[in-house]
Design a protein around this motif. Structure first.
Motif, PDB file in Angstrom:
ATOM      1  N   ALA A 146       0.958  -1.376   0.281  1.00  0.00           N
ATOM      2  CA  ALA A 146       0.004  -0.137  -0.046  1.00  0.00           C
ATOM      3  C   ALA A 146       0.925   1.340   0.020  1.00  0.00           C
ATOM      4  O   ALA A 146       0.594   2.024  -0.704  1.00  0.00           O
ATOM      5  CB  ALA A 146      -1.074  -0.019   1.259  1.00  0.00           C
ATOM      6  N   VAL A 158       1.197   3.972  -3.056  1.00  0.00           N
ATOM      7  CA  VAL A 158       0.987   5.677  -2.908  1.00  0.00           C
ATOM      8  C   VAL A 158       2.151   6.299  -3.249  1.00  0.00           C
ATOM      9  O   VAL A 158       2.095   7.229  -3.647  1.00  0.00           O
ATOM     10  CB  VAL A 158       0.636   6.037  -1.320  1.00  0.00           C
ATOM     11  CG1 VAL A 158       0.761   7.442  -1.003  1.00  0.00           C
ATOM     12  CG2 VAL A 158      -0.571   5.508  -0.827  1.00  0.00           C
ATOM     13  N   VAL A 185      -5.663  -1.434  -6.908  1.00  0.00           N
ATOM     14  CA  VAL A 185      -6.658  -0.351  -6.337  1.00  0.00           C
ATOM     15  C   VAL A 185      -6.852   0.514  -7.580  1.00  0.00           C
ATOM     16  O   VAL A 185      -6.117   0.270  -8.838  1.00  0.00           O
ATOM     17  CB  VAL A 185      -5.573   0.399  -5.727  1.00  0.00           C
ATOM     18  CG1 VAL A 185      -4.177   0.940  -6.310  1.00  0.00           C
ATOM     19  CG2 VAL A 185      -6.223   1.515  -4.978  1.00  0.00           C
ATOM     20  N   SER A 186      -7.876   1.110  -7.610  1.00  0.00           N
ATOM     21  CA  SER A 186      -8.391   1.865  -8.644  1.00  0.00           C
ATOM     22  C   SER A 186      -8.257   3.574  -8.277  1.00  0.00           C
ATOM     23  O   SER A 186      -8.593   3.963  -7.216  1.00  0.00           O
ATOM     24  CB  SER A 186      -9.873   1.639  -8.956  1.00  0.00           C
ATOM     25  OG  SER A 186     -10.413   2.600  -9.911  1.00  0.00           O
ATOM     26  N   TYR A 187      -7.753   4.236  -9.253  1.00  0.00           N
ATOM     27  CA  TYR A 187      -7.731   5.689  -9.136  1.00  0.00           C
ATOM     28  C   TYR A 187      -8.697   6.417  -9.974  1.00  0.00           C
ATOM     29  O   TYR A 187      -8.684   7.511 -10.119  1.00  0.00           O
ATOM     30  CB  TYR A 187      -6.176   6.046  -9.718  1.00  0.00           C
ATOM     31  CG  TYR A 187      -5.274   5.750  -8.556  1.00  0.00           C
ATOM     32  CD1 TYR A 187      -5.150   6.596  -7.390  1.00  0.00           C
ATOM     33  CD2 TYR A 187      -4.433   4.647  -8.582  1.00  0.00           C
ATOM     34  CE1 TYR A 187      -4.140   6.447  -6.487  1.00  0.00           C
ATOM     35  CE2 TYR A 187      -3.589   4.261  -7.598  1.00  0.00           C
ATOM     36  CZ  TYR A 187      -3.307   5.050  -6.525  1.00  0.00           C
ATOM     37  OH  TYR A 187      -2.457   4.800  -5.453  1.00  0.00           O
ATOM     38  N   ARG A 221      -6.023  10.119 -11.572  1.00  0.00           N
ATOM     39  CA  ARG A 221      -4.628  10.381 -12.242  1.00  0.00           C
ATOM     40  C   ARG A 221      -4.452  10.117 -13.441  1.00  0.00           C
ATOM     41  O   ARG A 221      -3.824   9.011 -14.129  1.00  0.00           O
ATOM     42  CB  ARG A 221      -3.738   9.292 -11.205  1.00  0.00           C
ATOM     43  CG  ARG A 221      -3.485   9.574  -9.814  1.00  0.00           C
ATOM     44  CD  ARG A 221      -2.534  10.914  -9.846  1.00  0.00           C
ATOM     45  NE  ARG A 221      -2.378  11.340  -8.325  1.00  0.00           N
ATOM     46  CZ  ARG A 221      -2.852  12.512  -7.801  1.00  0.00           C
ATOM     47  NH1 ARG A 221      -3.917  12.999  -8.511  1.00  0.00           N
ATOM     48  NH2 ARG A 221      -2.690  12.760  -6.563  1.00  0.00           N
ATOM     49  N   LYS A 278      -3.932  18.769 -14.260  1.00  0.00           N
ATOM     50  CA  LYS A 278      -4.700  17.438 -14.121  1.00  0.00           C
ATOM     51  C   LYS A 278      -3.939  16.347 -13.662  1.00  0.00           C
ATOM     52  O   LYS A 278      -4.514  15.510 -13.142  1.00  0.00           O
ATOM     53  CB  LYS A 278      -5.288  17.353 -15.595  1.00  0.00           C
ATOM     54  CG  LYS A 278      -6.496  18.148 -15.902  1.00  0.00           C
ATOM     55  CD  LYS A 278      -6.660  17.852 -17.466  1.00  0.00           C
ATOM     56  CE  LYS A 278      -8.330  17.980 -17.941  1.00  0.00           C
ATOM     57  NZ  LYS A 278      -8.571  17.567 -19.195  1.00  0.00           N
ATOM     58  N   TYR A 293      -7.662   8.606   0.190  1.00  0.00           N
ATOM     59  CA  TYR A 293      -6.530   7.351  -0.406  1.00  0.00           C
ATOM     60  C   TYR A 293      -5.407   7.336   0.701  1.00  0.00           C
ATOM     61  O   TYR A 293      -4.519   6.740   0.879  1.00  0.00           O
ATOM     62  CB  TYR A 293      -6.027   7.889  -1.615  1.00  0.00           C
ATOM     63  CG  TYR A 293      -6.725   7.194  -2.693  1.00  0.00           C
ATOM     64  CD1 TYR A 293      -7.963   7.967  -2.955  1.00  0.00           C
ATOM     65  CD2 TYR A 293      -6.119   6.069  -3.362  1.00  0.00           C
ATOM     66  CE1 TYR A 293      -8.626   7.503  -4.289  1.00  0.00           C
ATOM     67  CE2 TYR A 293      -7.093   5.842  -4.734  1.00  0.00           C
ATOM     68  CZ  TYR A 293      -8.164   6.478  -5.066  1.00  0.00           C
ATOM     69  OH  TYR A 293      -8.855   6.194  -6.120  1.00  0.00           O
ATOM     70  N   THR A 319      -4.647   5.565   3.051  1.00  0.00           N
ATOM     71  CA  THR A 319      -4.309   4.022   3.623  1.00  0.00           C
ATOM     72  C   THR A 319      -3.767   3.373   2.359  1.00  0.00           C
ATOM     73  O   THR A 319      -3.452   2.412   2.424  1.00  0.00           O
ATOM     74  CB  THR A 319      -5.472   3.165   4.153  1.00  0.00           C
ATOM     75  OG1 THR A 319      -6.613   2.907   3.355  1.00  0.00           O
ATOM     76  CG2 THR A 319      -5.934   3.700   5.657  1.00  0.00           C
ATOM     77  N   GLY A 320      -3.827   4.046   1.300  1.00  0.00           N
ATOM     78  CA  GLY A 320      -3.563   3.438   0.081  1.00  0.00           C
ATOM     79  C   GLY A 320      -4.704   3.176  -1.049  1.00  0.00           C
ATOM     80  O   GLY A 320      -4.060   3.285  -2.133  1.00  0.00           O
ATOM     81  N   MET A 336     -11.379  -1.290  -1.369  1.00  0.00           N
ATOM     82  CA  MET A 336     -11.949  -0.087  -1.787  1.00  0.00           C
ATOM     83  C   MET A 336     -13.443   0.168  -1.171  1.00  0.00           C
ATOM     84  O   MET A 336     -14.321  -0.717  -1.471  1.00  0.00           O
ATOM     85  CB  MET A 336     -12.097   0.154  -3.195  1.00  0.00           C
ATOM     86  CG  MET A 336     -10.587   0.194  -3.927  1.00  0.00           C
ATOM     87  SD  MET A 336     -10.781   0.216  -5.610  1.00  0.00           S
ATOM     88  CE  MET A 336     -12.042   1.552  -6.027  1.00  0.00           C
TER      89      MET A 336
END
Lengths: 174, 442
Positions: free
Chosen positions: A12, A16, A140-142, A146, B184, B228, B230-231, B255
């Motif tokens: 994790a 990040v 994980v999804s952004y 991003r 962006k 986010y 915690t990641g 999630m």
């Protein structure tokens, strides 16, 4: 700490830090497979011609696959890239991988989070089907948070609809 | 629907003010972006009377904020002070109605401010129906600290709005949103809170972690949001009073996002992603007890409660594209309510219970729209490259949302619009802004 292993915590943290590192995606000319400074037969550890490096994984194996609008299915091209990722992960069994799912800006924020998750999950399932233990993988999804390309045209959107496999060494030994 | 509302407003104004007001144009009901015009009610608000030297600096500010609130609705038009014939120099003196009639002020608002023994501001006001020559409702008085002077003005404006339209106001309210800086591909996001008109902005988080989609509790004392930290995205709850936040005890490593309070302020609904599947869950945030409300293998997200807490509206792509569904607040078989062309997301139930606002994406454009709870009478209020995430004013008559501009330099800001589609305007913020949540009347 109760339910989450140290390795997952590390992953994790890496996820990040990776997402804030502007050098994560090499884009300049020095990133080719040949590196003049490597000299005759010498391999600089960590460089793109060290086959165990993340630079090699990014550039020679291919760290990302792209998706069509509002889909999470893997094209033949994407599958070929993931076959390469699976081979690499098999050969480098002490690496863990976080798969980051992304969407383009043409969608609402929360739906795109779920869509990015679906894309990353497609990649994860494919790697598992190719023999990579699920314990080495996480996603994980952004969503649309991003983008790597910032224009509002399909040329940019196509590159933003992606799942990127971020590898990290030593996860199993930590 | 638009005509109906317009007529209610106009009829209310006519009944109370007993003067003719231009009627809105008639036209067939249809799904269209409405740009209808209604003649705003002319009013005058002279500077409030300072009843002591200490109150002098507040008197003009109070009347200015009242005017900004009223004129900002698009329903009222201020008659400039240089056109005034009478001066109001005493709160108690009789009003010279002919002087206000002569400049066609249909409503007159007078006020006074004093500073009492304990240093508090005391604000009084009266509203007059000029053409009837009578007072509209009774005079009222508020007391508060000097740093709350704008809030006191908002309370006066809420009263004026309520007396003239017959609807409750929304001026004394706050908005929590995401403040944005940077390009962006490196956008930094922080939670921020401000008055509905952009004043008194405060930051609630720093920009170390991505934060998304804050949502007020029914009383405005807490804010749910996704971070986010915690990641992976996880739902957090923040106390507005002491700005302390904690992570909700959703399953670690999974999630969770798209949170919203139930009207009871105790239950929270949100989405959890497991594999490719995203479903809606509910948690009692007192006990941490959770239950799963949807089980389809598709994406279910964006849940929002009906004001009585009995039903949920949410979005799902179970049909192949994002569409809106309504189901019991305890789960069960949902009913699809959106059937127009394109994709529908981010549904929010009106605090009046009558409408659902949504984001619609069709033919490369985004719209904010409203429909009845059964999906009928869909109307699109806005159109742009990217409009998203409506939130209701406390009285269910105005929506705020985010608009992002196109291209590499694209940036987001907040806008508000009436549910008639009129009075579209930008809400001032010092930096980029997205994901507004409009709090209750305080």
């Amino acid at each position: 700490m109760k339910h989450i292993s140290k390795a997952l915590m590390l992953m994790a943290a890496l996820a990040v830090s990776a997402c804030t590192n502007p050098n994560r995606f090499p884009g300049d000319g020095s990133a080719g497979g040949y590196d003049a400074t490597a000299g005759q037969g010498g391999i600089i550890p960590g460089s793109a011609n060290d086959p165990r490096s993340s630079a090699y994984f990014q550039q020679n194996v291919g760290d990302r696959v792209l998706f069509a609008v509002d889909t999470s299915s893997l094209s033949p091209e994407a599958q070929a890239t993931l076959d390469g990722q699976a081979q690499w992960l098999m050969a480098n069994a002490d690496y863990l991988a976080v798969i980051e799912g992304h969407a383009d800006e043409q969608g609402t924020r929360e739906y795109n989070l779920a869509l990015g998750a679906r894309r990353a999950n497609s990649v994860m399932e494919y790697l598992i089907a190719r023999g990579i233990p699920a314990s080495r993988l996480k996603f994980v999804s952004y969503g649309k948070e991003r983008p790597i390309e910032i224009c509002s045209e399909e040329a940019c959107y196509a590159k933003n609809r992606r799942a990127v496999t971020i590898i990290s060494a030593g996860g199993l030994t930590s | 629907m638009r005509q109906f509302l317009t007529c209610v407003t106009v009829a209310a104004a006519m009944a109370l003010l007993a003067v003719p007001v231009a009627m809105a144009q008639n036209g067939p009901l249809r799904i269209t972006i409405t740009e209808g015009v209604i003649e705003p009610i002319p009013y005058a608000v002279p500077s409030f009377v300072a009843e002591s030297a200490a109150a002098q600096s507040y008197a003009d500010q109070l009347s200015r904020v009242v005017a900004e609130d009223l004129t900002g609705t698009g329903l009222f038009r201020e008659i400039p002070r240089d056109a005034h014939i009478s001066n109001i120099t005493s709160f108690q003196s009789p009003v010279q109605f002919p002087d206000w009639k002569a400049i066609n002020a249909q409503a007159l608002i007078t006020g006074a401010v004093d500073v009492n023994g304990s240093g508090q501001l005391v604000v009084k006001f009266r509203v007059y129906d000029v053409f009837a020559g009578t007072e509209l409702g009774d005079g009222m008085q508020f007391a508060g600290t000097a740093d709350g002077v704008r809030r006191m003005a908002h309370k006066v404006a809420d009263q004026v709005y309520a007396r003239i339209t017959g609807e409750s106001g929304y001026f004394d309210s706050r908005v929590v949103f995401v403040s944005e800086t940077g390009p962006k591909d490196q956008r930094a996001k922080r939670l921020a809170i401000m008055d509905y008109d952009g004043s008194n902005l405060q930051y609630l988080t720093d920009s170390r972690s991505i934060v998304l989609a804050p949502r007020f509790s029914p009383t405005g004392d807490r804010v749910l949001y996704t971070s986010y930290e915690t990641g992976e995205p996880r739902v957090h709850v923040l106390n507005v009073g002491d700005v302390q936040s904690r992570i909700l005890p959703t399953q670690p490593g999974m999630m969770s996002f798209a949170p919203r309070f139930a009207p009871d302020g105790r239950n929270v609904v949100y989405s959890v992603t497991q594999g490719a599947n995203t479903d809606i869950f509910r948690m009692d945030i007192g006990s941490g007890a959770t239950s799963q409300l949807t089980t389809a293998p598709s994406i279910e997200t964006g849940p929002s409660y009906s004001p009585d807490g009995s039903r949920l509206v949410f979005e799902s792509d179970r049909s192949g594209t994002q569409q809106l569904y309504v189901m019991s607040a305890n789960g069960g078989e949902p009913q699809r309510i959106s059937f127009g062309a394109g994709r529908y997301g981010t549904p929010v139930w009106s605090p009046r219970g009558d409408l659902i606002a949504f984001t619609k994406q069709n033919a490369g454009r985004f719209h904010i729209g409203v429909m009845r709870v059964d999906g009928s009478e869909e109307r699109l209020l806005t159109a742009s490259f990217l409009d998203e995430g409506p939130t209701w004013a406390a009285n269910g008559r105005v929506l705020m949302f985010m608009r992002e501009t196109q291209g590499a330099q694209g940036a987001s800001s907040l806008y508000s619009v009436d549910i008639s589609g009129r009075n579209l305007k930008r809400v001032p913020t010092p930096q980029g802004a997205s994901d507004p949540s409009w709090g209750p009347l305080q």
